[in-house]
Enzyme design. Structure first.
Site, PDB file in Angstrom:
ATOM      1  N   ASP A 137     -18.723  51.560  60.015  1.00  0.00           N
ATOM      2  CA  ASP A 137     -17.842  52.573  60.598  1.00  0.00           C
ATOM      3  C   ASP A 137     -17.328  52.128  61.963  1.00  0.00           C
ATOM      4  OD1 ASP A 137     -16.505  54.986  60.753  1.00  0.00           O
ATOM      5  OD2 ASP A 137     -18.261  56.218  60.321  1.00  0.00           O
ATOM      6  N   ASP A 167     -11.677  60.863  55.910  1.00  0.00           N
ATOM      7  CA  ASP A 167     -12.768  61.816  56.062  1.00  0.00           C
ATOM      8  C   ASP A 167     -12.450  63.119  55.343  1.00  0.00           C
ATOM      9  OD1 ASP A 167     -14.549  60.300  57.442  1.00  0.00           O
ATOM     10  OD2 ASP A 167     -14.130  61.157  59.413  1.00  0.00           O
TER      11      ASP A 167
HETATM   12  C1  GLA Z   1     -17.221  58.991  60.495  1.00  0.00           C
HETATM   13  C2  GLA Z   1     -17.094  58.657  59.030  1.00  0.00           C
HETATM   14  C3  GLA Z   1     -17.824  59.675  58.210  1.00  0.00           C
HETATM   15  C4  GLA Z   1     -19.275  59.714  58.621  1.00  0.00           C
HETATM   16  C5  GLA Z   1     -19.386  59.963  60.110  1.00  0.00           C
HETATM   17  C6  GLA Z   1     -20.807  59.815  60.600  1.00  0.00           C
HETATM   18  O1  GLA Z   1     -16.545  60.145  60.814  1.00  0.00           O
HETATM   19  O2  GLA Z   1     -15.756  58.558  58.666  1.00  0.00           O
HETATM   20  O3  GLA Z   1     -17.709  59.395  56.844  1.00  0.00           O
HETATM   21  O4  GLA Z   1     -19.874  58.486  58.293  1.00  0.00           O
HETATM   22  O5  GLA Z   1     -18.581  59.077  60.859  1.00  0.00           O
HETATM   23  O6  GLA Z   1     -20.917  60.052  61.949  1.00  0.00           O
END
Ligand code: GLA
Length: 748
Positions: free
Chosen positions: A471, A541
């Site tokens: 990420d 997301d």
């Molecule tokens: C980001 C990612 C999510 C999740 C969060 C965790 O927003 O896109 O899918 O993994 O971080 O903090």
């Protein structure tokens, strides 16, 4: 051979069955651009296409001249591809053809991802050397053409052959001059949770551009643009694509000049960029992939899908079926312990899930986003047996284990920050700006990349980890690296990305069996650069099925199904509050790499049965959903956007799955039909409807239908009668499964 050189007219012809690209060394030695478009006869002499020479200037340059790699200050007043400041402060350049060579295959770019070949006969490369003698600058332009793809890849290398420093202020990967401006520009724009919305505008006089200054390609614009004619559709008409194999600050621009010609350029964003080119050193631009289609946007996407799926992604996971994951993020957020994870994993296993992915919150003291990034050791209160322990227990359940990590980041509340406060990106004389309570590590520094390689190797080496969700959750502020002298701070953003690529390269080589998925708060760094290392990305997301229709449609303009991770989540949806039927959520998430992001232990018996059925359905068609030819049928960006339809077809056209989605139901709308594409008109297909049911749509469509009928007449997708108790109502989705019947003759 796809590349020929006509010595009389000094014209290069890069050619295959689909495209031609013509370059000419003009009389004065400047490199002119003649043509990029549909395939032309190999034998033709195209030198005349350089047209009337512009006589206003004694050096025969000037605006209407089409150029391969335009430079400023010598008569071309449009946006340049290359700006280099010389020791005397001048930025004027007028490079001339020096030599060229043609070779089989294509070359890699040091430190940067690029498309590749598996055999020398897959592609041929033309390398043209230009020299600007007063600037002591050599420019090598690389043009590669694949034997059977409508794509030209381009990249540039600059070399300082003098004794004084040069400063590269702009070095585009590609520039393309088109003879008219009668185009619409298509871009993929959006925001967090709303990535890759298709935006279209008519080209106008002046410049129109998209780009990023965030340190990542970003949610706002994808590093892709297309030009299409007003009447170009998914299946017909001309279109050009420009896509950049890069994950940092980019610029993609169309400029229409006073003569109604169009100049396109794509590359590293020149804003804030300055690369000090010492004597004897080289600078390499990222690769750009230029595609052309005479058969609409669909064929343009086909070209990018094939190229990026098969010749950009690498390693064992390039072709391997991707596992169905259960990710615990939306099920638990930071609030879990080992027992809870095992409860979720066990329930997931029972449904047919293949991999459990432990998301954020497993390390340091991470109970919210306020701390611990950088401290990549397990929180023993949550995971008493550490990562190794939970991985072992997950595997004992018969699942594979994956883990979330955000390596490029550091929280101020972390041991890493206490130990190395200077590793966080920032200007020493200014306060740090936090984003999501975190700072960015200085990936431009070798010791930071080395350190992270050590930490991640340790993690991947000790625990049984099959997948990493990498990420990256904030953009870069106060760009500055103490490792660079003042005169080199303009290199920071590019060096940051080179550091990220270096870390990815070393990790993917050291752990070739691990599947990497890239993520940047969803699709904030969903770009071709990442795809080389991580063959799939967390598309957004936003897991709401209705939002995902637009996000996945837009993303599919450039990126293949195998790159798009898509999860079924709980309702009300956590991003939109919307409640859509479980079948609809699955019917959207099927088109890509399927996963679940909910608490399977909390499902009712009926839901459990439905999810098991979904997973079985997907597994039986995984190759179609992940690697089939994706055909867009009905756009959520056109009309009222109420309907979307797409399909995936096998290479032999014997199998297909069609998805049809209606946001709001509406009564009395007639006998609406959906015409399919890409089938074999002579084949007979057995059509079955999913979810199966005793309803009018199933009754009207199930059975055997000819490919010709399905493409010319179509499936019946009329809205459902709201007074019929079998109506799904709003947010309805149906899949139509098509399987070609084996002809009688073949059965015997
Ligand atoms: C980001 C990612 C999510 C999740 C969060 C965790 O927003 O896109 O899918 O993994 O971080 O903090």
């Amino acid at each position: 051979m796809p590349i020929t050189f006509d010595t009389t007219s000094r014209t290069f012809h890069l050619r295959n069955d689909k495209i031609s690209y013509l370059i000419r060394v003009l009389e004065n030695g400047t490199l002119g651009h003649l043509y990029f478009g549909g395939s032309l006869a190999e034998s033709g002499s195209y030198g005349r296409l350089s047209g009337v020479e512009y006589l206003g200037l004694s050096n025969r340059l000037g605006d209407p001249v089409a150029l391969e790699y335009p430079t400023p200050g010598t008569g071309d007043f449009r946006v340049p591809a290359l700006t280099v400041e010389q020791a005397n402060g001048s930025t004027a350049l007028d490079p001339r053809y020096t030599s060229h060579r043609v070779f089989g295959g294509k070359s890699a770019i040091p430190g940067l991802p690029s498309t590749y070949v598996q055999g020398y006969d897959e592609a041929e490369t033309l390398e043209i050397l230009l020299t600007d003698t007063p600037a002591s600058l050599e420019i090598r332009l690389f043009f590669a053409i694949y034997a059977d793809r409508p794509v030209i890849t381009r990249a540039v290398r600059l070399r300082n052959i003098g004794s004084e420093q040069l400063t590269v202020r702009c070095a585009m990967s590609a520039s393309l001059d088109l003879p008219d401006a009668d185009w619409e520009m298509v871009q993929l724009s959006g925001a967090w949770a709303r990535e890759c919305h298709v935006r279209t505008r008519r080209l106008e006089a002046g410049s129109q551009a998209i780009g990023s200054l965030r340190g990542a390609s970003g949610h706002e614009h994808n590093p892709f643009l297309a030009l299409k004619r007003e009447h170009t559709t998914e299946e017909a008409g001309e279109a050009y694509g420009l896509s950049l194999v890069y994950s940092g600050n980019f610029l993609a621009e169309a400029e229409v000049d006073q003569y109604q010609t169009t100049r396109l350029r794509i590359g590293i964003n020149p804003e804030g960029f300055a690369w000090a080119l010492d004597p004897g050193t080289e600078f390499c631009t990222p690769e750009a992939a230029l595609a052309f289609s005479e058969a609409g946007l669909g064929a343009l996407s086909d070209a990018y899908h094939g190229l990026y799926r098969d010749r950009l992604a690498r390693g064992v996971w390039r072709d391997a079926p991707r596992p169905i994951v259960l990710n615990n993020w939306e099920a638990t957020y930071y609030d879990f312990d080992e027992a809870r994870l095992l409860e979720i994993a066990t329930a997931a296993r029972d449904l047919g899930v293949e991999m459990f992915v432990l998301d954020d919150g497993w390390f340091g003291r991470r109970d919210s986003d306020a701390s611990s990034l950088g401290d990549w050791t397990a929180n023993k209160a949550k995971l008493p047996g550490g990562v190794e322990g939970i991985a072992r227990q997950i595997e004992a359940l018969g699942l594979r284990f994956g883990i979330w990590i955000e390596p490029e980041m550091v929280s101020q509340r972390s041991q890493l920050f206490v130990d190395h406060p200077d590793w966080a990106v920032g200007v020493p004389t200014r306060p740090h700006t936090e984003g999501r309570n975190q700072l960015v590590l200085d990936m431009a520094r070798r010791e930071v990349v080395d350190y992270l390689f050590g930490v991640l190797s340790d993690l991947l080496g000790h625990a049984s980890i099959s997948y990493v969700k990498w990420d990256m959750n904030r953009n870069i502020t106060e760009p500055f690296s103490p490792s660079l002298p003042a005169a080199r701070q303009g290199e920071f953003f590019h060096r940051y990305i080179l550091g990220v690529y270096d870390l990815y390269e070393r990790l993917t080589r050291a752990f070739p069996q691990v599947l990497f998925e890239s993520c940047a708060s969803g699709g904030g760094r969903f770009d071709p650069g990442m795809l080389q290392f991580a063959p799939q990305a967390w598309t957004s997301d936003d897991t709401d099925a209705i939002e995902r229709l637009r996000i996945q449609w837009g993303t599919s303009l450039c990126y293949p199904l195998s790159s798009m991770a898509a999860h079924v989540s709980a309702i009300p949806n956590h991003q939109t509050g919307r409640s859509t039927p479980l079948a609809t959520r699955a019917a959207v998430a099927f088109f890509g790499v399927l996963g679940y992001e909910l608490d399977p232990a909390a499902l009712t018996d009926e839901e459990r049965e439905a999810v098991s059925g979904q997973i079985a359905y997907y597994k039986a068609r995984r190759d179609l959903f992940q690697r089939g030819r994706f055909v867009r049928l009905k756009s959520p960006f056109e009309g009222d956007g109420n309907e979307t339809a797409w399909m995936t077809v096998s290479a032999d056209a014997k199998r297909a799955v069609v998805g049809h989605y209606r946001v709001l139901n509406g009564p009395q709308r007639g006998r609406e039909r959906l015409r399919l594409r890409g089938l074999d008109p002579k084949a007979s297909y057995r059509v079955s409807v999913w979810p199966a049911g005793d309803d009018p749509i199933s009754a009207a469509n199930s059975g055997v239908r000819g490919g010709d009928e399905l493409m010319r007449i179509g499936l019946l997708v009329a809205p459902e009668n709201p007074v019929d108790s079998r109506s799904v109502g709003d947010f309805a989705a149906r899949l139509f499964d098509l399987e070609a019947e084996t002809p009688e003759a073949d059965r015997r």
